[in-house]
Design an enzyme around this catalytic site. Sequence first.
Site, PDB file in Angstrom:
ATOM      1  N   ASP A 136       0.805  -1.237   0.000  1.00 41.36           N
ATOM      2  CA  ASP A 136       0.000   0.000   0.000  1.00 41.36           C
ATOM      3  C   ASP A 136       0.835   1.283   0.000  1.00 41.36           C
ATOM      4  OD1 ASP A 136      -2.421  -1.391   0.049  1.00 41.36           O
ATOM      5  OD2 ASP A 136      -2.375  -1.574   2.223  1.00 41.36           O
ATOM      6  N   ARG A 171     -16.499  -0.979 -24.417  1.00 40.19           N
ATOM      7  CA  ARG A 171     -17.156  -1.067 -23.101  1.00 40.19           C
ATOM      8  C   ARG A 171     -16.493  -0.155 -22.070  1.00 40.19           C
ATOM      9  NH1 ARG A 171     -17.103  -7.619 -22.985  1.00 40.19           N
ATOM     10  NH2 ARG A 171     -19.251  -7.981 -23.669  1.00 40.19           N
ATOM     11  N   MET A 178      -6.138  -2.855  -5.041  1.00 43.51           N
ATOM     12  CA  MET A 178      -6.026  -2.935  -3.578  1.00 43.51           C
ATOM     13  C   MET A 178      -5.735  -1.577  -2.934  1.00 43.51           C
ATOM     14  SD  MET A 178      -4.402  -6.506  -2.296  1.00 43.51           S
ATOM     15  CE  MET A 178      -5.532  -7.839  -1.898  1.00 43.51           C
TER      16      MET A 178
HETATM   17  O1  F6P Z   1      -2.351  -4.198   3.437  1.00 46.33           O
HETATM   18  C1  F6P Z   1      -2.195  -4.883   2.264  1.00 46.33           C
HETATM   19  C2  F6P Z   1      -3.527  -5.289   1.678  1.00 46.33           C
HETATM   20  O2  F6P Z   1      -3.255  -6.072   0.541  1.00 46.33           O
HETATM   21  C3  F6P Z   1      -4.478  -4.169   1.334  1.00 46.33           C
HETATM   22  O3  F6P Z   1      -4.191  -3.458   0.164  1.00 46.33           O
HETATM   23  C4  F6P Z   1      -5.774  -4.925   1.247  1.00 46.33           C
HETATM   24  O4  F6P Z   1      -6.855  -4.071   1.424  1.00 46.33           O
HETATM   25  C5  F6P Z   1      -5.632  -5.918   2.377  1.00 46.33           C
HETATM   26  O5  F6P Z   1      -4.252  -6.096   2.575  1.00 46.33           O
HETATM   27  C6  F6P Z   1      -6.252  -7.261   2.117  1.00 46.33           C
HETATM   28  O6  F6P Z   1      -6.131  -8.012   3.283  1.00 46.33           O
HETATM   29  P1  F6P Z   1      -6.297  -9.593   3.400  1.00 46.33           P
HETATM   30  O7  F6P Z   1      -5.122 -10.220   2.731  1.00 46.33           O
HETATM   31  O8  F6P Z   1      -6.319  -9.847   4.852  1.00 46.33           O
HETATM   32  O9  F6P Z   1      -7.557  -9.944   2.678  1.00 46.33           O
END
Ligand code: F6P
Length: 357
Positions: A136, A171, A178
């Site tokens: 992130d 489309r 993420m």
């Molecule tokens: O913090 C990293 C991350 O991949 C985020 O971008 C995402 O929202 C979250 O973890 C997903 O978490 P999990 O792997 O617990 O579903």
Amino acid sequence: MKRIGMLTSGGDCQALNATMRGVVKGLHGSFKDVEIYGFLEGYKGLMYGNYRILKPEDFSGILTKGGTILGSSRQPFKLMREPDENGMDKVKAMKDTYKKLKLDCLVVLGGNGSQKTANLLSEEGLNVIGLPKTIDNDLWGTDMTFGFQSAVDIATEAIDCIHTTAASHGRVFIVEIMGHKVGWITLHAGIAGGADIILIPEIPYDIKNVCKALDKRAKEGKGFSILAVAEGAISKEVASLPKKERKAAIANSKYPSVAYEIADQIREYSGTEVRVTVPGHTQRGGSPCPYDRVLSSRFGAKAAELIKEEKYGELVVLKNNEVTSIPLSESAGKLKYVSPDDSIVKNAKMLGISFGD
Ligand code: F6P
């Protein structure tokens, strides 16, 4: 003899192994005798004394390997002061393991929550070094976290693939990327992939403005459009609610995720065909990209240097392209958000990218 504990905590990413390899190579270059204690599944391993003594050969051939050879788990910081299901004091248990193994330092590879716990352990008297992990890129105090660039590459590739099929069929496509709280991956992949609209948590959108941007493209004769939408993208309406109601509105949505809701709203508004693609956890998988391999190796070397200098309680960071460190306490509990005033957002707007704001 230096006895170093190491753990990988929170959601995994591509360059965890590359970073651990960097630390261990740096340590072996700095000390005659080093013993590495790898705790399994993050802080859980430290709490319950689950570890492996790792030899230099364990770190051979892992530079390009995704995931983590130690395993990982999410141990929320807010629950650290609460006993486990058997009444065990987690912080005390972690300190006991550290002391029992006579460790000289604990190296924590983790994101925001994990580094808060690293800071707590440092405040409790342990020697701790943090390494900034997360796809992130939202860890405060570092320009870059390892894992981010690899995730951006994958998200960009997803948008690239969607481009060709979107163009063939005329489309509207939404690629959900993420990032629940921050939009760095979406912003970078959106620009790199040539998305027309980028929606991120830090810049709430108005669906009318999103549709207007789509209309504009259609009027210009563009037969298709691509939206890069962060998992945590939020409408102005929902963002304006008090925290509790906002959380409830998101939790009670009838859609599996925000991209599907936006897709429905666009269909309703314009009658156009809309498709949703969610690359999901592929963004955390596979090999680290070369940029991350370099960054992780540099971060690892810096961690070894800090241990050599006995400079503990530090988080290794990248600042203005230099690898350096800051106190863990300086970063703990703060997130690095995208600001609507960031030059990258302004640049994107200059290119005609809409943020729906
Ligand atoms: O913090 C990293 C991350 O991949 C985020 O971008 C995402 O929202 C979250 O973890 C997903 O978490 P999990 O792997 O617990 O579903």
